[in-house]
Design a protein around this motif. Structure first.
Motif, PDB file in Angstrom:
ATOM      1  N   VAL A  11       0.834  -1.187   0.000  1.00 52.13           N
ATOM      2  CA  VAL A  11       0.000   0.000   0.000  1.00 52.13           C
ATOM      3  C   VAL A  11       0.873   1.242   0.000  1.00 52.13           C
ATOM      4  N   ALA A  12       0.597   2.147  -0.934  1.00 48.86           N
ATOM      5  CA  ALA A  12       1.398   3.370  -1.043  1.00 48.86           C
ATOM      6  C   ALA A  12       0.846   4.406  -0.095  1.00 48.86           C
ATOM      7  N   SER A  13       1.016   4.166   1.188  1.00 46.72           N
ATOM      8  CA  SER A  13       0.554   5.107   2.193  1.00 46.72           C
ATOM      9  C   SER A  13       1.748   5.780   2.833  1.00 46.72           C
ATOM     10  N   CYS A  14       1.484   6.732   3.719  1.00 42.32           N
ATOM     11  CA  CYS A  14       2.567   7.494   4.314  1.00 42.32           C
ATOM     12  C   CYS A  14       2.211   7.837   5.742  1.00 42.32           C
ATOM     13  N   THR A  15       3.232   8.161   6.526  1.00 46.43           N
ATOM     14  CA  THR A  15       3.013   8.475   7.928  1.00 46.43           C
ATOM     15  C   THR A  15       3.313   9.933   8.218  1.00 46.43           C
ATOM     16  N   GLY A  16       3.052  10.510   9.358  1.00 43.22           N
ATOM     17  CA  GLY A  16       2.926  11.938   9.560  1.00 43.22           C
ATOM     18  C   GLY A  16       3.850  12.770  10.396  1.00 43.22           C
ATOM     19  N   LEU A  17       3.409  13.890  10.887  1.00 37.44           N
ATOM     20  CA  LEU A  17       4.219  15.033  11.263  1.00 37.44           C
ATOM     21  C   LEU A  17       4.662  15.005  12.727  1.00 37.44           C
ATOM     22  N   ASN A  18       5.904  15.420  12.964  1.00 39.83           N
ATOM     23  CA  ASN A  18       6.379  15.632  14.322  1.00 39.83           C
ATOM     24  C   ASN A  18       7.428  16.733  14.307  1.00 39.83           C
ATOM     25  N   SER A  19       7.965  17.055  15.484  1.00 32.01           N
ATOM     26  CA  SER A  19       8.841  18.224  15.590  1.00 32.01           C
ATOM     27  C   SER A  19      10.237  17.870  16.098  1.00 32.01           C
ATOM     28  N   PHE A  44       6.552  10.986  10.774  1.00 33.32           N
ATOM     29  CA  PHE A  44       6.137  11.734   9.587  1.00 33.32           C
ATOM     30  C   PHE A  44       6.739  11.061   8.367  1.00 33.32           C
ATOM     31  N   LYS A  45       5.914  10.775   7.398  1.00 33.83           N
ATOM     32  CA  LYS A  45       6.401  10.144   6.185  1.00 33.83           C
ATOM     33  C   LYS A  45       5.770  10.771   4.953  1.00 33.83           C
ATOM     34  N   VAL A  46       6.583  10.925   3.927  1.00 34.66           N
ATOM     35  CA  VAL A  46       6.129  11.383   2.622  1.00 34.66           C
ATOM     36  C   VAL A  46       6.205  10.199   1.668  1.00 34.66           C
ATOM     37  N   GLY A  47       5.162   9.945   0.953  1.00 33.85           N
ATOM     38  CA  GLY A  47       5.140   8.858  -0.010  1.00 33.85           C
ATOM     39  C   GLY A  47       4.266   9.206  -1.189  1.00 33.85           C
ATOM     40  N   LYS A  80       1.239  11.041   5.834  1.00 30.39           N
ATOM     41  CA  LYS A  80       0.585  10.371   6.949  1.00 30.39           C
ATOM     42  C   LYS A  80       1.442  10.563   8.183  1.00 30.39           C
ATOM     43  N   GLY A  81       0.824  10.964   9.281  1.00 24.04           N
ATOM     44  CA  GLY A  81       1.624  11.278  10.452  1.00 24.04           C
ATOM     45  C   GLY A  81       0.965  10.899  11.761  1.00 24.04           C
ATOM     46  N   GLN A  82       1.774  10.932  12.815  1.00 19.98           N
ATOM     47  CA  GLN A  82       1.293  10.580  14.147  1.00 19.98           C
ATOM     48  C   GLN A  82       1.999  11.450  15.181  1.00 19.98           C
ATOM     49  N   ALA A  86      -2.807  11.524  18.248  1.00 26.81           N
ATOM     50  CA  ALA A  86      -3.319  12.257  17.092  1.00 26.81           C
ATOM     51  C   ALA A  86      -2.608  11.789  15.823  1.00 26.81           C
ATOM     52  N   TYR A  87      -3.275  11.889  14.692  1.00 24.20           N
ATOM     53  CA  TYR A  87      -2.676  11.465  13.424  1.00 24.20           C
ATOM     54  C   TYR A  87      -3.301  12.242  12.271  1.00 24.20           C
ATOM     55  N   LEU A  88      -2.636  12.192  11.125  1.00 21.84           N
ATOM     56  CA  LEU A  88      -3.159  12.807   9.911  1.00 21.84           C
ATOM     57  C   LEU A  88      -2.968  11.852   8.748  1.00 21.84           C
ATOM     58  N   ASP A  89      -3.789  12.060   7.711  1.00 23.53           N
ATOM     59  CA  ASP A  89      -3.722  11.217   6.513  1.00 23.53           C
ATOM     60  C   ASP A  89      -4.243  12.051   5.352  1.00 23.53           C
ATOM     61  N   ALA A  90      -3.406  12.272   4.337  1.00 28.64           N
ATOM     62  CA  ALA A  90      -3.796  13.121   3.215  1.00 28.64           C
ATOM     63  C   ALA A  90      -3.192  12.602   1.922  1.00 28.64           C
TER      64      ALA A  90
END
Length: 404
Positions: A11-19, A44-47, A80-82, A86-90
């Motif tokens: 699956v071409a998914s991705c994980t998300g944002l942190n600091s 945080f991942k870009v895919g 996609k991030g965590q 909390a998480y995001l998916d776009a």
């Protein structure tokens, strides 16, 4: 309409944002596009994926009648991030013909181990989703609005070993120029791709509510299975009359996995009851997306059934090729009006899984389906009175992608 779908295996998914810095990420199997904290609570991942398409279509009017070169299909950027709970998916998509769309874009929060709340441009849970078929070629449920369909709103979900329950509320539909999946729309909203004879159709969904309840069962010997019930209701506002009609749909579905086999089925009945001006045929509803294909009519009431079967064959000692997934997808639309012929589609094909590459080879037959015949079959989802209505026609499609 071009399809963007990731394999069940890669699956071409991705994980998300942190600091935090990249140096804080785990050093084991480090992905250059992934940032992750050592404890895995932040990431945080870009895919994404780049896809090329090659097609042959049988009908004379098709621009793809002759075999030619591979053409650009889509570029999709996934985020996609965590951050703790909390998480995001776009997913943002650039398609051919310079069209763009948002497949999804939401933030979520894990209320408990079983419950989640998501807000933004979220999937509308209904029957088999987000993809109601195995193949690259979308089937009739997708063109009726029951596949990969997202809208601005809120979803609540509960998931444990036995149950998967989702409830959602969507005050309005996604703007037409940002839609990946088709949805009912007004003639004005579809200004980039409407046709002059569609001018009287000015209905839009508002305050839509979806519910999907799935029971899961099975074991290691019998396989894993699910059976589900879905429902949807919305106001159907007419801009011309300023009156509220209504829309509803009910669906049953199943999804079974046994060893290397997968079997999916669904049955959906839907109705659009519009308050149109005098002289506008309420037996038809206008559908459209971002202009990649022209706006089209569907029967305002009908029942659509689908049956999909797939078999995954593991592959050894063939380089990157790890598996081949063979499939057959069939869908059938029965329209309420007895003088309107049914629509059918059948796709036979194979998916070659060779991460990071993926290849689909589809052979699709269709009868009274707009996607098979295009303008020459433009009334396929309604009266079936076009030049190529009531004819079985086919297309062959080859799609290759690279995921990152």
């Amino acid at each position: 309409m071009k399809k963007i779908i990731s394999s069940v295996a890669i699956v071409a998914s991705c994980t998300g944002l942190n600091s935090y810095s990249y140096a804080e990420a785990s050093t084991e199997q480090r992905d250059p596009l992934l940032w992750s904290s050592a404890d895995g609570r932040k990431s945080f991942k870009v895919g994404g994926v780049v896809r090329l398409n090659h097609r042959y279509e049988q009908w004379q009017a098709s621009p793809n009648r002759g075999f030619g070169k591979l053409d650009f299909d889509i570029f999709r950027l996934d985020l996609k991030g965590q951050y703790d709970k909390a998480y995001l998916d776009a997913s943002y998509v650039v398609q051919d013909q310079e069209k763009t769309s948002i497949e999804k874009a939401f933030v979520g929060y894990k209320l408990t181990d079983q419950q989640r709340l998501e807000a933004g441009i979220v999937y509308k849970p209904f029957a088999i989703y987000p993809y109601p078929q195995n193949g690259w070629t979308y089937h009739i449920p997708f063109f009726l609005g029951y596949g990969n369909n997202a809208a601005p709103g809120v979803n609540w979900g509960y998931n444990n070993a036995d149950w998967d329950i989702k409830l959602g509320y969507y005050p309005r539909m996604l703007d037409a120029d940002l839609r990946y999946s088709p949805e009912s729309a007004t003639y004005e909203d579809l200004s980039e791709n409407h046709l002059s004879f569609q001018a009287g159709y000015q209905n839009e969904k508002q305050n839509q509510v979806n519910a999907r309840v799935v029971h899961k069962f099975g074991n290691a010997q019998l396989g894993k299975h699910e059976a589900g019930l879905s429902g949807s209701w919305a106001q159907l506002h007419n801009k011309s009359t300023d009156k509220q009609g209504h829309y509803y749909a009910v669906g049953l579905h199943s999804n079974s996995n046994y060893q290397r086999w997968n079997l999916q089925s669904s049955l959906i009945h839907y109705q659009y009851d519009a308050k149109n001006p005098t002289g506008v045929d309420k037996d038809m509803t206008l559908m459209g997306a971002n202009g990649l294909t022209p706006a089209y009519f569907i029967a305002s009431e009908g029942t659509v059934a689908s049956v999909n079967v797939a078999y995954t064959l593991p592959v050894q000692n063939m380089g990157k090729l790890k598996a081949i997934r063979f499939y057959n997808d069939y869908s059938y639309l029965d329209k309420k009006r007895s003088d309107w012929a049914a629509s059918q589609m059948n796709t036979t094909g194979a998916m070659f899984i060779a991460s990071p590459f993926m290849l689909w080879a589809d052979y699709t037959w269709g009868k009274n389906a707009n996607i098979i015949g295009g303008a020459t079959n433009g009334t396929g989802f309604t009266s079936a009175t076009s030049e190529n209505s009531e004819k079985w026609m086919y297309r062959v499609n080859l799609n290759i992608g690279f995921s990152f």
